[in-house]
Design an enzyme around this catalytic site. Structure first.
Site, PDB file in Angstrom:
ATOM      1  N   ASP A 120       2.294   8.883 -53.906  1.00  0.00           N
ATOM      2  CA  ASP A 120       3.756   8.954 -53.862  1.00  0.00           C
ATOM      3  C   ASP A 120       4.335   9.384 -55.215  1.00  0.00           C
ATOM      4  O   ASP A 120       3.719   9.156 -56.260  1.00  0.00           O
ATOM      5  CB  ASP A 120       4.307   7.573 -53.454  1.00  0.00           C
ATOM      6  CG  ASP A 120       5.751   7.642 -52.998  1.00  0.00           C
ATOM      7  OD1 ASP A 120       6.232   8.748 -52.683  1.00  0.00           O
ATOM      8  OD2 ASP A 120       6.399   6.571 -52.955  1.00  0.00           O
ATOM      9  N   ASN A 143       7.273  11.229 -42.082  1.00  0.00           N
ATOM     10  CA  ASN A 143       7.625  12.325 -42.992  1.00  0.00           C
ATOM     11  C   ASN A 143       8.181  13.558 -42.268  1.00  0.00           C
ATOM     12  O   ASN A 143       8.738  14.457 -42.903  1.00  0.00           O
ATOM     13  CB  ASN A 143       6.434  12.720 -43.877  1.00  0.00           C
ATOM     14  CG  ASN A 143       6.114  11.728 -44.974  1.00  0.00           C
ATOM     15  OD1 ASN A 143       4.963  11.548 -45.349  1.00  0.00           O
ATOM     16  ND2 ASN A 143       7.133  11.060 -45.523  1.00  0.00           N
TER      17      ASN A 143
HETATM   18  C1  IPE Z   1       4.453   7.373 -48.035  1.00  0.00           C
HETATM   19  O1  IPE Z   1       5.373   7.868 -48.943  1.00  0.00           O
HETATM   20  C2  IPE Z   1       3.775   8.501 -47.316  1.00  0.00           C
HETATM   21  C3  IPE Z   1       2.846   9.289 -48.111  1.00  0.00           C
HETATM   22  C4  IPE Z   1       2.521   9.092 -49.351  1.00  0.00           C
HETATM   23  C5  IPE Z   1       2.226  10.381 -47.410  1.00  0.00           C
HETATM   24  P1  IPE Z   1       6.917   8.022 -48.576  1.00  0.00           P
HETATM   25  O2  IPE Z   1       7.571   8.592 -49.781  1.00  0.00           O
HETATM   26  O3  IPE Z   1       7.091   8.762 -47.306  1.00  0.00           O
HETATM   27  O4  IPE Z   1       7.361   6.509 -48.349  1.00  0.00           O
HETATM   28  P2  IPE Z   1       8.797   5.835 -48.404  1.00  0.00           P
HETATM   29  O5  IPE Z   1       9.665   6.586 -47.439  1.00  0.00           O
HETATM   30  O6  IPE Z   1       9.288   5.955 -49.799  1.00  0.00           O
HETATM   31  O7  IPE Z   1       8.558   4.404 -48.011  1.00  0.00           O
HETATM   32  C1  IPE Z   2       4.678  11.900 -51.868  1.00  0.00           C
HETATM   33  O1  IPE Z   2       5.721  12.203 -52.708  1.00  0.00           O
HETATM   34  C2  IPE Z   2       4.320  13.018 -50.920  1.00  0.00           C
HETATM   35  C3  IPE Z   2       4.608  12.735 -49.507  1.00  0.00           C
HETATM   36  C4  IPE Z   2       5.202  11.671 -49.053  1.00  0.00           C
HETATM   37  C5  IPE Z   2       4.213  13.744 -48.553  1.00  0.00           C
HETATM   38  P1  IPE Z   2       7.252  12.120 -52.258  1.00  0.00           P
HETATM   39  O2  IPE Z   2       7.656  13.455 -51.731  1.00  0.00           O
HETATM   40  O3  IPE Z   2       7.484  10.990 -51.337  1.00  0.00           O
HETATM   41  O4  IPE Z   2       7.950  11.869 -53.641  1.00  0.00           O
HETATM   42  P2  IPE Z   2       9.196  10.918 -53.921  1.00  0.00           P
HETATM   43  O5  IPE Z   2       8.858   9.564 -53.405  1.00  0.00           O
HETATM   44  O6  IPE Z   2      10.369  11.529 -53.233  1.00  0.00           O
HETATM   45  O7  IPE Z   2       9.332  10.945 -55.421  1.00  0.00           O
HETATM   46 MG    MG Z   3       8.001   9.060 -51.620  1.00  0.00          MG
END
Ligand code: IPE
Ligand code: IPE
Ligand code: MG
Length: 251
Positions: A20, A68
């Protein structure tokens, strides 16, 4: 690899990573979110190599959650393209390291340009025994549990299983992770203290390490530091500390 490897009994067998913070890494630098995803994808192989080098047996990477899809279509499409690029780039190297590749999550919903190479990689590596790399794609623990519950219900209706006799193993064997050991360690990057629908049941007794580092900055060093943190933990499974340490000298 500058972090030492913990002694074997203090080393997790199965590590899950919630990768993340790509978006925040990018916005901190005034870059588009997809640039964060690209940098995150570039770092991925370094962490896989570190896991193999330290002697971890299995790594599950949370790459795309079932939730997602709610993101802008452009970001979702960009993520899938990056996934396909990473797979193509590293497949040969992974097969040379005897990596068995598998996925959890509903990949039937993925576009063909990524689904087909993924299925080919799974088939081509099915007899490898060196290391287990699991990619969680379009994965959600609740969705997985509902699917397993439906199978149990159907088996009960068909008279194949007695509902009163259902045990945890009957459900666990119908989860997509059947055959894999439960994760010992779950790492979440970017400082968020939540599981976001990742391996909720399997992680019942996993140790959780949360690091403030954003995923694009998380490499071999940070992975080694997470293993060190895990090695300091005492896992109790409901017992007392004294039961866990029976060899402790009593005075
Ligand atoms: C969790 O991260 C999913 C992945 C790392 C693929 P998210 O960024 O989607 O989670 P939330 O929405 O912050 O809980
Ligand atoms: C993780 O990074 C990747 C996925 C969830 C696919 P994020 O895209 O969630 O990054 P933040 O949480 O917005 O910084
Ligand atoms: Mg995230």
């Amino acid at each position: 690899m500058t972090q030492p490897t913990p002694e074997p009994k203090r080393l997790p067998v199965h590590v899950g990573i919630i990768m993340d913070g790509n978006g925040r890494w990018a916005s901190q630098r005034g870059l588009p979110r997809l640039e964060g995803h690209r940098r995150g994808a570039e770092r991925l192989i370094e962490v896989v190599d570190a896991a193999i080098d330290h002697g971890v047996r299995c790594l599950t990477l949370f790459a795309f959650s079932a939730e997602n899809w709610k993101r802008p279509a452009e970001e979702v499409g960009g993520l899938f393209k990056l996934g396909e690029w990473v797979l193509r780039l590293h497949l040969h190297r992974l097969s040379k390291r005897h990596v068995r590749f598998s996925t959890i999550g509903d990949i039937t919903a993925m576009p063909e340009f990524i689904r087909i190479p993924l299925e080919e990689a799974v088939a081509a590596s099915k007899d490898n025994t060196g290391f287990e790399l699991v990619i969680a794609l379009n994965y959600g623990s609740r969705q997985e549990t509902v699917k397993a519950a439906k199978q149990l219900a159907a088996d009960a209706v068909a008279g194949k299983i007695n509902p009163d006799a259902i045990q945890w193993d009957d459900l666990a064997n119908r989860l997509e992770t059947h055959g894999l050991p439960d994760p010992d360690l779950i790492i979440r990057t970017s400082g968020e203290s939540r599981l976001s629908n990742f391996l909720l049941l399997q992680a019942a007794y996993a140790e959780i390490v949360i690091t403030p580092t954003y995923w694009p900055d998380f490499g071999a060093e940070a992975f080694g530091a997470a293993l060190q943190e895990y090695a300091k933990r005492e896992r109790r499974y409901g017992m007392t500390g004294e039961q866990i340490r029976p060899t402790t000298q009593q005075s």
